[in-house]
Write an enzyme that holds these catalytic residues in place. Structure first.
Site, PDB file in Angstrom:
ATOM      1  N   ASP C  17     -14.522  33.782  25.860  1.00 39.32           N
ATOM      2  CA  ASP C  17     -15.613  33.413  24.953  1.00 39.32           C
ATOM      3  C   ASP C  17     -15.245  32.219  24.082  1.00 39.32           C
ATOM      4  O   ASP C  17     -16.014  31.265  23.963  1.00 39.32           O
ATOM      5  CB  ASP C  17     -15.995  34.584  24.038  1.00 39.32           C
ATOM      6  CG  ASP C  17     -16.709  35.690  24.799  1.00 39.32           C
ATOM      7  OD1 ASP C  17     -16.611  35.731  26.039  1.00 39.32           O
ATOM      8  OD2 ASP C  17     -17.347  36.524  24.134  1.00 39.32           O
ATOM      9  N   ARG C  97     -10.370  39.780   9.073  1.00 40.74           N
ATOM     10  CA  ARG C  97     -11.205  38.576   9.052  1.00 40.74           C
ATOM     11  C   ARG C  97     -10.914  37.650   7.875  1.00 40.74           C
ATOM     12  O   ARG C  97     -10.802  36.440   8.056  1.00 40.74           O
ATOM     13  CB  ARG C  97     -12.690  38.962   9.058  1.00 40.74           C
ATOM     14  CG  ARG C  97     -13.089  39.793  10.270  1.00 40.74           C
ATOM     15  CD  ARG C  97     -12.873  39.044  11.569  1.00 40.74           C
ATOM     16  NE  ARG C  97     -12.939  39.927  12.720  1.00 40.74           N
ATOM     17  CZ  ARG C  97     -11.901  40.226  13.484  1.00 40.74           C
ATOM     18  NH1 ARG C  97     -10.698  39.724  13.231  1.00 40.74           N
ATOM     19  NH2 ARG C  97     -12.050  41.028  14.521  1.00 40.74           N
ATOM     20  N   ASP C 126     -18.582  40.763  11.885  1.00 40.74           N
ATOM     21  CA  ASP C 126     -17.501  39.781  11.745  1.00 40.74           C
ATOM     22  C   ASP C 126     -17.995  38.400  11.343  1.00 40.74           C
ATOM     23  O   ASP C 126     -17.345  37.692  10.580  1.00 40.74           O
ATOM     24  CB  ASP C 126     -16.680  39.713  13.040  1.00 40.74           C
ATOM     25  CG  ASP C 126     -15.755  40.912  13.172  1.00 40.74           C
ATOM     26  OD1 ASP C 126     -15.452  41.529  12.130  1.00 40.74           O
ATOM     27  OD2 ASP C 126     -15.364  41.251  14.295  1.00 40.74           O
ATOM     28  N   SER C 180     -16.354  45.731  24.113  1.00 42.51           N
ATOM     29  CA  SER C 180     -16.016  44.773  23.071  1.00 42.51           C
ATOM     30  C   SER C 180     -14.821  45.342  22.319  1.00 42.51           C
ATOM     31  O   SER C 180     -14.909  46.423  21.727  1.00 42.51           O
ATOM     32  CB  SER C 180     -17.215  44.609  22.135  1.00 42.51           C
ATOM     33  OG  SER C 180     -16.840  43.889  21.000  1.00 42.51           O
TER      34      SER C 180
END
Lengths: 404, 404, 404, 404
Positions: C17, C97, C126, C180
């Site tokens: 990705d 994050r 996220d 995921s």
């Protein structure tokens, strides 16, 4: 608690009650009593207390001016929180007790006393505030609370005790029980007598440091308070010390009838009581502090403070100033104040202290963002679309489910 | 959102902006528009709105008097919580939006519309309040917010659009952008123009329903509010309906300059804005409600309410009146109000609304418990000993550990 | 946001990705892209990311080991709060994050980039966490979120884009959309596919760092964690660095099937999602931290932390790590941890991590106080009398009133 | 408390302590004692209590089965809140006390007693829970707590008193003080003796209703709990009464070693104590309730509950079940539970009770919304853009200010 007491430090006001207590301690414990008298701005001469203590045989007499410490280390930290007990009360008595306790403990350690004593009654909040503070500052010290221990049970017996022990009774204390009054640089409180009926309208004569708004000047007065990192530092542009600042605001606010409060409140011990409070300077400062925060504090920071404020105020009211939880909340509050700097202007007029202007070098207010005229890059109306839509997503889902 | 719209219900004030919106909706969606105009006590004639809507080709014109519903079902429940946003704002605009949304949805369902439209701008709170309420009441309805969608980008363009479409522009709207004003039975708010500088002192001419305290009567006036189960039901002993009560208090309070507020607040969308609010009746009611609670509400109940109030007020401000969380908080608040009955007397004078007396058949205040004169069986001074000692036990333990 | 972008720092994993995103950024913005790849203990080789980035034409490739910083400055502060989102989730993704965002911003400043980019999708949490963190760290930086901007709308299109641009697609990514997965030193999370039905039982093969408790060893294992001022510092008496400590506990906990969680949670954007989490070391640490707090933290301090924890956890989950309100709460939490030192022993066994012993030089636990055998001066049974009586006073008053 | 006592209702277990208390009450007050013994599922025969009371001369002996009322009206309402004291304890003892108090008061009113008596010691929580509940239910009743009043000061003296008064002492009570044990349908707690050292590992023999996970079956067992409006109503599809449901889950959970907890907790009186708890059925129910809420409760509703839960649990722990504040919180909690219906499946295995599946006709979970594959009209990725941007607006503003 059959512990042998060798020396006692008494919180001594010089008044009738603590003089009787002084005598009673000497008689009951047969040990040296050291008196500690603090100037917290209660507006009384303290030298008579020295004479009276000496007359009662006290050798070690301490009289200390704590006004700056009181305002700087107790009133101002509390102000940072915008603390109001039960939505209204500015905690003028509550915040003074831990300071006195702190000094009682310090003197006790210095002179090697093993107990401290106070003159608060058995139904009030102050006994708790004194004792919890002493517990938290020196758990080895005993606390003596004569009002809970002796067998004096009425005002008549109190006066008899005074007479029996050659303790002079001031003229105004010879008749009925007086109002119960507490005063310091932050406030004057009045309780008792006719105020014990909450339906009874308080007569004007009980007020002491504020005029009736009706009698206040017909022209408004303007005052500007400067703040640095959450604390007030100037009045009308003049830098002033904490105590000088509060003294001046008391005088100016009092003249305009600012800061009166007639309240039925809940005591920690579980009873309701009615008090009349006068907090002119504190009322001005609270409005001003909220004013400067309004332009310098982030929304979520301000809301978090607002949500925790009632708890914080309750802790102070209940006597937990010296406690881990107040300490933790203070850390949170103080962390928010770094940019709370600038100047707020208020109008004082017949009981009102109204913010009319605020300015700050560290303002978060942005005329560009707020203006009704669109323009600039900062704000895009279309963002509101997504913002609302995602805020509404769970509500739509909820409504659809409920309607199934 | 490429959904085909067949009929739209517009929240229509009859003013310039919503008239332009009306036209724009007809043009843009090419479908029938139904107008909905509510009397919330904004103090304007509504019949001109009918004429104007008819002139713009509307067939289905709804004008409804919602004053009683507004006060009874929205203002009073909020009053039970003593709600103040950011410690000061009485939420006069916030509480009106969900009511309007509720009726927009009801009309939409009645007439088979698939969208509702409102005239709130893209930077404000009201768009959120309308849209979240519609989401929560009928998730199948679309919401159209022309201010976020059209390409009118300035006041000049707006006036050009009006001219182009034969929409009459009142004289006072032809020049500069006016103040942004919102009014209903609870309050009048004013924003914009010179108020956009928070340091600028608001001139007296912007106030609309209160006199300057300086110009208010020189003699105080007394007013008594009766409560039943948390809601006001009478004035000076006369039973009155919710809307009549608020109307009267607005008039009496406004005459005494009560309820002005000049505030910088935080909008939900993340920007600060400054507003001037006039809430005379609401200010009186809040003081009165706190007054009656002070003698009828248990301490822990009152403190729990105080701790949750900021959150509750935030929810209303942010537009979550119709949400599970507001509903849950309301259940908690309402549960506390069963005995909040009695009468409170206030003195109105030059901006002040001060509680001076309170009485209740269900009072928790006990003169026996509180009196300084010991006596009676209810309270034993010695109980305070143990109470304080166990409250202090953990503090002593903590202090001893810290000092090790 | 039509701002011209001159250089972009991309959070680059080396996976499919973000490789596609890399290409798309180059194409779309026609500017230099700098890649930033962090080792957070996700358990993957990072050197392949370097090769892949180089192959895609990147000149400035940053690969940094952030494991110690991650655990020391992010995981441990959060652990001090005993943070659990929705009562159960240990926030393993949420807490990583802001760290990545912090380094993206630092690199952007170093290389003079005016934007950062991330590969999070438009429905998840996220994206919010990255972007709010960047906003709070450098409000001048643009954030690019290709998943919200490009017109790739399905997995098929994504693979086509890769093919078209010579981006290699690993074998296991060629078929259906995979689960995921997010992994770092604190946890592995798995979402998507069959898990999207919350009634579907998660098959064992989706778990990656814990064994099924059924397959775990038949004999318990004991582990002792040492704490200093709220942070873990040793395992079984051996001092270890933060990352080494968490690595070891992951290994030992994972072997015993500790730390699995199958949860339906609420995303900030307003939708529910189901995830399977594996947090072996974190689960052990949370139990251990609560264990050491249980003997070293004062009751009111602990309860205050417990009441604020859900809010604190929500802030982290929602992406507000870098915010004034998280900062304020952290100040409160950290203020409580000074004496949270000592050692806790746990038993690991088939999914359980149970505290079995705790000891501290700064313990508040007192066997003298608690023992059923009366004795010692610390506690007097009669104190309980007054304590209960005053706690009950308001209840008696309330009950008497209610019964009137 | 010089009040003349004419008749006393004693909470009587039939055990040694309350038998001695019975005798002491007769001697001390010289009045009739009525015994009240409740079956709360403690797992003991109650008929011996009848014989023993009769032998001690009691005429009016009450033995009542309260199991269904206990679970339905006390355990289940508490479960709706997901109540855990100090993050871990399921409040098994705390929740039983108000029920017993309620029946003591009812019997007292029925027989015209003016006091109730209980056998809780002066250092524990239970004395508070009994007495506050009695205060709140009938403020006119006196409460007698012999452990705080008599001069028995040690176990030896207790046994001597028994011997002197022909009260039979069971063999196992003749030696050292036993563990202090409390049991009912929700839990068994064990305190005292070697557990008074929090570093000492609890030996397996002190556990009574759960097996050591090591000794539990090697194969997991699955159990499905059905909920209606927040309360469990079925097991594996079979409708069952509240008490039957908890009884079955205790048996099944206990067999798998589920629900053991070894905890140092903070008592209300200010001391820390260590207890070992076994709550097999309650542990399963808490996990199941959180599971069903996870798909049926709105996010903000769930978070509000989570934030208030610690306070709610504290109230129950501290003895305030019958109080206005618990009542208010319960109203809030109950208001959220209308749609909390459906079925949750858990896996029981060697100490674990893990939710593996949940389903509900009133689910808020939407696979359409959550799926990684974009599509459908419900969610638009672009909405996230505006949502994040407006959430970040204040942060950007804040960061820009801080950096000025």
């Amino acid at each position: 608690m059959a512990r042998k007491i060798g020396k006692i430090v008494l919180a001594y006001s010089g008044g009738l009650d603590t003089s009787i207590i002084l005598k009673w301690l000497q008689e009951t414990y047969g040990c040296e009593v050291v008196t500690f008298t603090a100037d917290l701005g209660q507006g009384e001469e303290l030298e008579p207390a020295r004479a009276k203590a000496a007359m009662l045989g006290i050798k070690d007499i301490r009289i200390v001016d704590l006004r700056e410490e009181f305002v700087r280390d107790f009133v101002f930290p509390m102000l940072r929180a915008n603390a109001l007990y039960e939505g209204q009360y500015l905690l003028g008595s509550s915040i003074a007790r831990p300071l006195i306790a702190k000094h009682l403990v310090a003197v006790a350690r210095e002179v090697g006393a093993d107990a401290v004593a106070h003159g608060s009654t058995g139904k009030g909040n102050d006994q708790i505030r004194f004792e919890l503070a002493v517990n938290a500052l020196d758990p080895s010290l005993a606390v003596i609370a004569p009002w809970r221990q002796w067998d004096i049970r009425s005002r008549t017996q109190l006066l008899e005790y005074a007479a029996r022990n050659q303790i002079p009774v001031p003229k105004d204390k010879r008749g009925d029980a007086p109002f119960s009054i507490d005063a310091n640089l932050l406030h004057t409180s009045t309780e008792g007598k006719l105020l014990e009926n909450p339906a009874e309208i308080a007569p004007d004569y009980i007020y002491q440091r504020t005029v009736d708004p009706v009698a206040a000047p017909d022209r408004p007065e303007t005052v500007a308070i400067g703040f640095e990192s959450g604390d007030p530092v100037s009045v009308d542009g003049r830098p002033v010390t904490p105590a000088a600042l509060l003294t001046e605001l008391n005088e100016r606010g009092g003249r305009h009838g600012v800061g009166r409060l007639d309240l039925v409140e809940n005591r920690f011990i579980g009873i309701k009581s009615r008090g009349v409070y006068e907090t002119p300077g504190g009322t001005i400062l609270l409005a001003a502090h909220r004013g400067i925060e309004s332009i310098t504090l982030d929304r979520a920071a301000a809301h978090l403070k607002d949500e925790l404020m009632p708890r914080y105020a309750e802790l102070i009211y209940d006597g937990f100033w010296f406690s881990p939880e107040r300490d933790m909340l203070q850390a949170l509050i103080d962390r928010s104040q770094g940019f709370v700097s600038g100047e707020v202007t208020l109008r004082l007029y017949k009981g009102n202290a109204s913010v009319i202007s605020r300015a700050s070098p560290s303002s978060l207010y942005s005329a560009d963002l707020v203006t009704f005229e669109e323009g600039g890059v900062a704000y895009n109306n279309h963002d509101a679309e997504g913002f609302i839509r995602l805020n509404g997503l769970r509500l739509k889902n909820w409504a659809a489910r409920n309607g199934r």
